[in-house]
Scaffold this active site. Structure first.
Site, PDB file in Angstrom:
ATOM      1  N   ASP A   1       2.652  10.030   0.534  1.00 40.29           N
ATOM      2  CA  ASP A   1       2.642   8.596   0.271  1.00 40.29           C
ATOM      3  C   ASP A   1       2.015   8.367  -1.097  1.00 40.29           C
ATOM      4  OD1 ASP A   1       3.126   5.835   1.174  1.00 40.29           O
ATOM      5  OD2 ASP A   1       0.955   5.652   1.054  1.00 40.29           O
TER       6      ASP A   1
ATOM      7  N   HIS B   1      -3.778  -0.503   2.572  1.00 41.30           N
ATOM      8  CA  HIS B   1      -2.956   0.685   2.368  1.00 41.30           C
ATOM      9  C   HIS B   1      -3.761   1.716   1.583  1.00 41.30           C
ATOM     10  CE1 HIS B   1       1.278  -1.130   3.056  1.00 41.30           C
ATOM     11  NE2 HIS B   1       0.365  -1.844   3.686  1.00 41.30           N
TER      12      HIS B   1
ATOM     13  N   ASP C   1      -2.404   6.769   4.904  1.00 41.10           N
ATOM     14  CA  ASP C   1      -1.048   6.466   5.364  1.00 41.10           C
ATOM     15  C   ASP C   1      -0.238   7.739   5.599  1.00 41.10           C
ATOM     16  OD1 ASP C   1      -1.753   3.864   5.180  1.00 41.10           O
ATOM     17  OD2 ASP C   1      -0.328   3.304   3.626  1.00 41.10           O
TER      18      ASP C   1
ATOM     19  N   HIS D   1      -3.615  -2.611  -1.611  1.00 40.94           N
ATOM     20  CA  HIS D   1      -4.325  -1.340  -1.452  1.00 40.94           C
ATOM     21  C   HIS D   1      -5.795  -1.364  -1.867  1.00 40.94           C
ATOM     22  CE1 HIS D   1      -3.603  -1.106  -5.748  1.00 40.94           C
ATOM     23  NE2 HIS D   1      -2.299  -0.878  -5.592  1.00 40.94           N
TER      24      HIS D   1
ATOM     25  N   GLU E   1       0.456   5.102  -3.882  1.00 41.68           N
ATOM     26  CA  GLU E   1       0.157   3.711  -4.196  1.00 41.68           C
ATOM     27  C   GLU E   1       0.400   3.528  -5.689  1.00 41.68           C
ATOM     28  OE1 GLU E   1      -0.289   1.601  -1.891  1.00 41.68           O
ATOM     29  OE2 GLU E   1      -0.737   2.978  -0.241  1.00 41.68           O
TER      30      GLU E   1
END
Length: 243
Positions: free
Chosen positions: A7, A154, A159, A57, A9
Protein backbone atom coordinates in the site's frame (compact mmCIF):
# COMPACT_ATOMS: atom_id res chain seq x y z
CA UNK A 1 4.49 -18.53 -3.91
CA UNK A 2 5.98 -15.36 -2.48
CA UNK A 3 3.46 -12.56 -2.17
CA UNK A 4 3.89 -8.97 -1.05
CA UNK A 5 0.86 -7.05 0.18
CA UNK A 6 1.51 -3.39 -0.69
CA UNK A 7 0.00 0.00 0.00
CA UNK A 8 1.10 3.60 -0.53
CA UNK A 9 0.12 7.04 0.69
CA UNK A 10 0.62 10.08 -1.53
CA UNK A 11 0.65 13.87 -1.55
CA UNK A 12 -2.68 13.76 -3.34
CA UNK A 13 -4.07 12.67 -6.68
CA UNK A 14 -3.85 12.16 -9.59
CA UNK A 15 -0.27 11.25 -10.36
CA UNK A 16 -0.51 13.17 -13.65
CA UNK A 17 -0.64 16.43 -11.66
CA UNK A 18 2.79 15.82 -10.14
CA UNK A 19 1.73 14.10 -6.94
CA UNK A 20 4.28 11.84 -5.28
CA UNK A 21 4.50 8.89 -2.90
CA UNK A 22 5.13 9.77 0.75
CA UNK A 23 4.77 6.34 2.38
CA UNK A 24 5.23 2.74 1.25
CA UNK A 25 4.18 -0.23 3.35
CA UNK A 26 4.68 -3.90 2.40
CA UNK A 27 4.28 -7.20 4.23
CA UNK A 28 5.56 -10.54 2.93
CA UNK A 29 3.74 -13.86 2.70
CA UNK A 30 5.20 -17.23 1.79
CA UNK A 31 2.76 -20.02 1.06
CA UNK A 32 -0.12 -17.91 2.48
CA UNK A 33 1.73 -17.38 5.75
CA UNK A 34 2.89 -14.01 7.04
CA UNK A 35 6.68 -14.22 7.43
CA UNK A 36 7.15 -11.16 9.64
CA UNK A 37 9.31 -9.45 6.99
CA UNK A 38 8.14 -6.04 5.89
CA UNK A 39 9.28 -2.95 4.02
CA UNK A 40 8.18 0.42 5.38
CA UNK A 41 9.40 3.93 4.68
CA UNK A 42 8.23 7.54 4.74
CA UNK A 43 9.48 9.72 1.88
CA UNK A 44 10.27 13.38 1.28
CA UNK A 45 8.28 14.19 -1.89
CA UNK A 46 9.85 17.58 -2.70
CA UNK A 47 6.40 19.14 -2.93
CA UNK A 48 3.61 20.07 -0.55
CA UNK A 49 1.07 17.52 0.63
CA UNK A 50 -2.52 18.50 -0.19
CA UNK A 51 -4.70 19.40 2.78
CA UNK A 52 -7.27 16.86 1.62
CA UNK A 53 -4.65 14.12 1.63
CA UNK A 54 -3.46 15.09 5.12
CA UNK A 55 -7.05 14.71 6.33
CA UNK A 56 -6.99 11.11 5.05
CA UNK A 57 -3.59 9.90 6.27
CA UNK A 58 -2.44 12.56 8.75
CA UNK A 59 1.09 12.79 7.27
CA UNK A 60 2.23 16.43 7.33
CA UNK A 61 4.88 18.34 5.42
CA UNK A 62 6.75 18.98 8.68
CA UNK A 63 6.89 15.27 9.46
CA UNK A 64 8.33 14.48 6.02
CA UNK A 65 10.95 17.23 5.99
CA UNK A 66 13.85 15.01 7.13
CA UNK A 67 12.75 11.77 5.46
CA UNK A 68 14.69 10.08 2.61
CA UNK A 69 13.73 10.54 -1.02
CA UNK A 70 12.55 7.74 -3.28
CA UNK A 71 15.97 7.67 -4.95
CA UNK A 72 17.50 6.73 -1.58
CA UNK A 73 15.34 3.64 -1.14
CA UNK A 74 14.57 2.65 -4.74
CA UNK A 75 17.07 -0.22 -4.85
CA UNK A 76 15.97 -1.81 -1.56
CA UNK A 77 12.31 -1.39 -2.47
CA UNK A 78 12.71 -2.94 -5.90
CA UNK A 79 14.62 -5.90 -4.48
CA UNK A 80 11.84 -6.46 -1.92
CA UNK A 81 9.05 -6.63 -4.50
CA UNK A 82 10.93 -8.18 -7.45
CA UNK A 83 9.50 -11.52 -8.54
CA UNK A 84 6.63 -11.40 -6.06
CA UNK A 85 2.89 -11.47 -6.52
CA UNK A 86 1.83 -7.97 -5.46
CA UNK A 87 -1.51 -7.90 -3.64
CA UNK A 88 -2.94 -4.37 -3.74
CA UNK A 89 -6.36 -2.83 -3.13
CA UNK A 90 -7.10 -0.62 -6.15
CA UNK A 91 -3.82 -1.62 -7.76
CA UNK A 92 -3.97 0.85 -10.65
CA UNK A 93 -3.56 3.74 -8.22
CA UNK A 94 -0.50 2.40 -6.38
CA UNK A 95 1.18 0.90 -9.45
CA UNK A 96 0.75 4.18 -11.32
CA UNK A 97 2.53 6.10 -8.57
CA UNK A 98 5.31 3.51 -8.18
CA UNK A 99 6.01 3.42 -11.90
CA UNK A 100 6.06 7.22 -11.97
CA UNK A 101 8.70 7.31 -9.24
CA UNK A 102 10.97 5.01 -11.26
CA UNK A 103 10.35 7.11 -14.39
CA UNK A 104 11.43 10.25 -12.52
CA UNK A 105 14.69 8.48 -11.64
CA UNK A 106 15.23 7.53 -15.27
CA UNK A 107 14.99 3.82 -14.37
CA UNK A 108 12.81 2.91 -17.33
CA UNK A 109 13.59 -0.80 -17.00
CA UNK A 110 11.85 -0.77 -13.61
CA UNK A 111 9.03 1.55 -14.64
CA UNK A 112 6.89 -1.36 -15.88
CA UNK A 113 6.11 -3.24 -12.68
CA UNK A 114 4.22 -5.95 -14.57
CA UNK A 115 7.49 -7.04 -16.17
CA UNK A 116 8.96 -7.87 -12.75
CA UNK A 117 5.92 -8.85 -10.66
CA UNK A 118 2.42 -10.19 -11.02
CA UNK A 119 -0.33 -7.97 -9.65
CA UNK A 120 -3.53 -9.07 -7.92
CA UNK A 121 -6.11 -6.33 -7.34
CA UNK A 122 -8.29 -7.16 -4.33
CA UNK A 123 -10.72 -4.37 -5.24
CA UNK A 124 -11.48 -6.02 -8.59
CA UNK A 125 -11.71 -9.39 -6.84
CA UNK A 126 -14.16 -8.00 -4.28
CA UNK A 127 -16.31 -6.37 -6.98
CA UNK A 128 -16.60 -9.70 -8.76
CA UNK A 129 -17.56 -11.51 -5.57
CA UNK A 130 -19.81 -8.82 -4.13
CA UNK A 131 -21.34 -6.88 -7.06
CA UNK A 132 -23.34 -3.82 -6.12
CA UNK A 133 -21.90 -3.70 -2.59
CA UNK A 134 -19.36 -1.41 -0.94
CA UNK A 135 -15.90 -2.92 -1.37
CA UNK A 136 -13.64 -0.44 0.38
CA UNK A 137 -11.03 -1.91 2.72
CA UNK A 138 -13.16 -0.95 5.74
CA UNK A 139 -16.23 -2.58 4.18
CA UNK A 140 -14.28 -5.78 3.52
CA UNK A 141 -12.99 -5.79 7.08
CA UNK A 142 -16.57 -5.73 8.33
CA UNK A 143 -17.69 -8.36 5.82
CA UNK A 144 -14.87 -10.78 6.65
CA UNK A 145 -14.64 -10.00 10.37
CA UNK A 146 -11.13 -8.54 10.20
CA UNK A 147 -10.18 -6.22 13.07
CA UNK A 148 -9.48 -2.69 11.83
CA UNK A 149 -10.16 -0.88 15.09
CA UNK A 150 -6.74 0.82 14.98
CA UNK A 151 -7.42 2.35 11.57
CA UNK A 152 -8.41 5.89 12.55
CA UNK A 153 -6.37 7.25 9.61
CA UNK A 154 -4.97 5.59 6.51
CA UNK A 155 -1.40 4.33 6.85
CA UNK A 156 0.50 2.29 4.28
CA UNK A 157 1.97 -0.35 6.60
CA UNK A 158 -1.16 -0.72 8.74
CA UNK A 159 -3.36 -0.95 5.65
CA UNK A 160 -1.03 -3.55 4.10
CA UNK A 161 -1.25 -5.65 7.27
CA UNK A 162 -5.05 -5.35 7.32
CA UNK A 163 -5.29 -6.15 3.61
CA UNK A 164 -3.20 -9.30 4.14
CA UNK A 165 -5.78 -10.54 6.65
CA UNK A 166 -8.64 -9.56 4.35
CA UNK A 167 -7.08 -11.34 1.36
CA UNK A 168 -6.48 -14.51 3.37
CA UNK A 169 -10.10 -14.42 4.53
CA UNK A 170 -11.41 -13.72 1.02
CA UNK A 171 -9.49 -16.65 -0.41
CA UNK A 172 -10.39 -19.09 2.32
CA UNK A 173 -7.21 -18.93 4.38
CA UNK A 174 -6.61 -18.62 8.09
CA UNK A 175 -4.30 -16.08 9.66
CA UNK A 176 -4.25 -17.68 13.10
CA UNK A 177 -4.61 -21.31 14.06
CA UNK A 178 -4.22 -22.77 17.51
CA UNK A 179 -5.17 -26.39 18.01
CA UNK A 180 -4.31 -26.38 21.69
CA UNK A 181 -6.16 -23.42 23.11
CA UNK A 182 -5.37 -19.78 23.73
CA UNK A 183 -2.04 -18.21 22.94
CA UNK A 184 0.33 -18.05 25.89
CA UNK A 185 3.44 -16.11 26.75
CA UNK A 186 5.39 -14.97 23.70
CA UNK A 187 2.51 -15.90 21.43
CA UNK A 188 3.07 -19.64 21.95
CA UNK A 189 -0.02 -21.77 22.32
CA UNK A 190 -0.49 -23.39 25.69
CA UNK A 191 -1.68 -26.96 26.09
CA UNK A 192 -5.34 -27.37 27.01
CA UNK A 193 -6.71 -29.94 29.39
CA UNK A 194 -8.29 -32.91 27.63
CA UNK A 195 -12.08 -32.67 27.86
CA UNK A 196 -13.53 -36.15 28.09
CA UNK A 197 -17.15 -36.86 27.23
CA UNK A 198 -19.28 -38.28 30.05
CA UNK A 199 -20.01 -42.00 29.94
CA UNK A 200 -23.73 -41.38 30.47
CA UNK A 201 -24.03 -39.16 27.41
CA UNK A 202 -26.66 -39.99 24.81
CA UNK A 203 -25.13 -42.12 22.10
CA UNK A 204 -25.23 -40.94 18.51
CA UNK A 205 -27.80 -42.86 16.52
CA UNK A 206 -26.40 -44.69 13.49
CA UNK A 207 -28.84 -44.88 10.57
CA UNK A 208 -27.84 -47.46 8.01
CA UNK A 209 -28.91 -47.44 4.36
CA UNK A 210 -31.90 -49.57 3.46
CA UNK A 211 -31.85 -52.23 0.75
CA UNK A 212 -33.66 -49.96 -1.78
CA UNK A 213 -31.16 -47.17 -1.01
CA UNK A 214 -28.19 -49.51 -1.52
CA UNK A 215 -29.69 -50.68 -4.82
CA UNK A 216 -30.19 -47.06 -5.98
CA UNK A 217 -26.59 -46.28 -5.01
CA UNK A 218 -25.26 -49.25 -7.01
CA UNK A 219 -27.37 -48.18 -9.99
CA UNK A 220 -25.92 -44.67 -9.79
CA UNK A 221 -22.35 -46.00 -9.67
CA UNK A 222 -23.04 -48.12 -12.73
CA UNK A 223 -24.31 -45.07 -14.60
CA UNK A 224 -21.14 -43.13 -13.66
CA UNK A 225 -18.94 -45.99 -14.88
CA UNK A 226 -20.82 -46.16 -18.17
CA UNK A 227 -20.56 -42.41 -18.75
CA UNK A 228 -16.91 -42.13 -17.72
CA UNK A 229 -15.67 -45.36 -19.26
CA UNK A 230 -14.20 -46.49 -15.93
CA UNK A 231 -15.40 -47.12 -12.38
CA UNK A 232 -15.83 -44.21 -9.98
CA UNK A 233 -12.66 -43.30 -8.06
CA UNK A 234 -13.88 -44.67 -4.73
CA UNK A 235 -14.73 -48.00 -6.40
CA UNK A 236 -11.24 -48.17 -7.87
CA UNK A 237 -9.76 -47.51 -4.43
CA UNK A 238 -11.92 -50.20 -2.89
CA UNK A 239 -10.89 -52.70 -5.58
CA UNK A 240 -7.22 -51.83 -5.06
CA UNK A 241 -7.52 -52.47 -1.31
CA UNK A 242 -9.16 -55.84 -1.95
CA UNK A 243 -6.26 -56.84 -4.21
Amino acid sequence: MRSVVLDTETTGMPVTEGHRIIEIGCVELLGRRLTGRHFHVYLQPDRAVDEGAIAVHGITNEFLADKPRFADIAEDFFEFIKGAQLIIHNAAFDIGFIENEFVLLGQTERAEIGAHCTVLDTLLMARERHPGQRNSLDALCKRYDVDNSNRDLHGALLDAEILADVWLAMTGGQTHLSLSGEGGEGGRAQASAIRRLPQERQRTRVIRASEPELAAHAERLAAIEKAAGSPALWIQMEQAQQQ
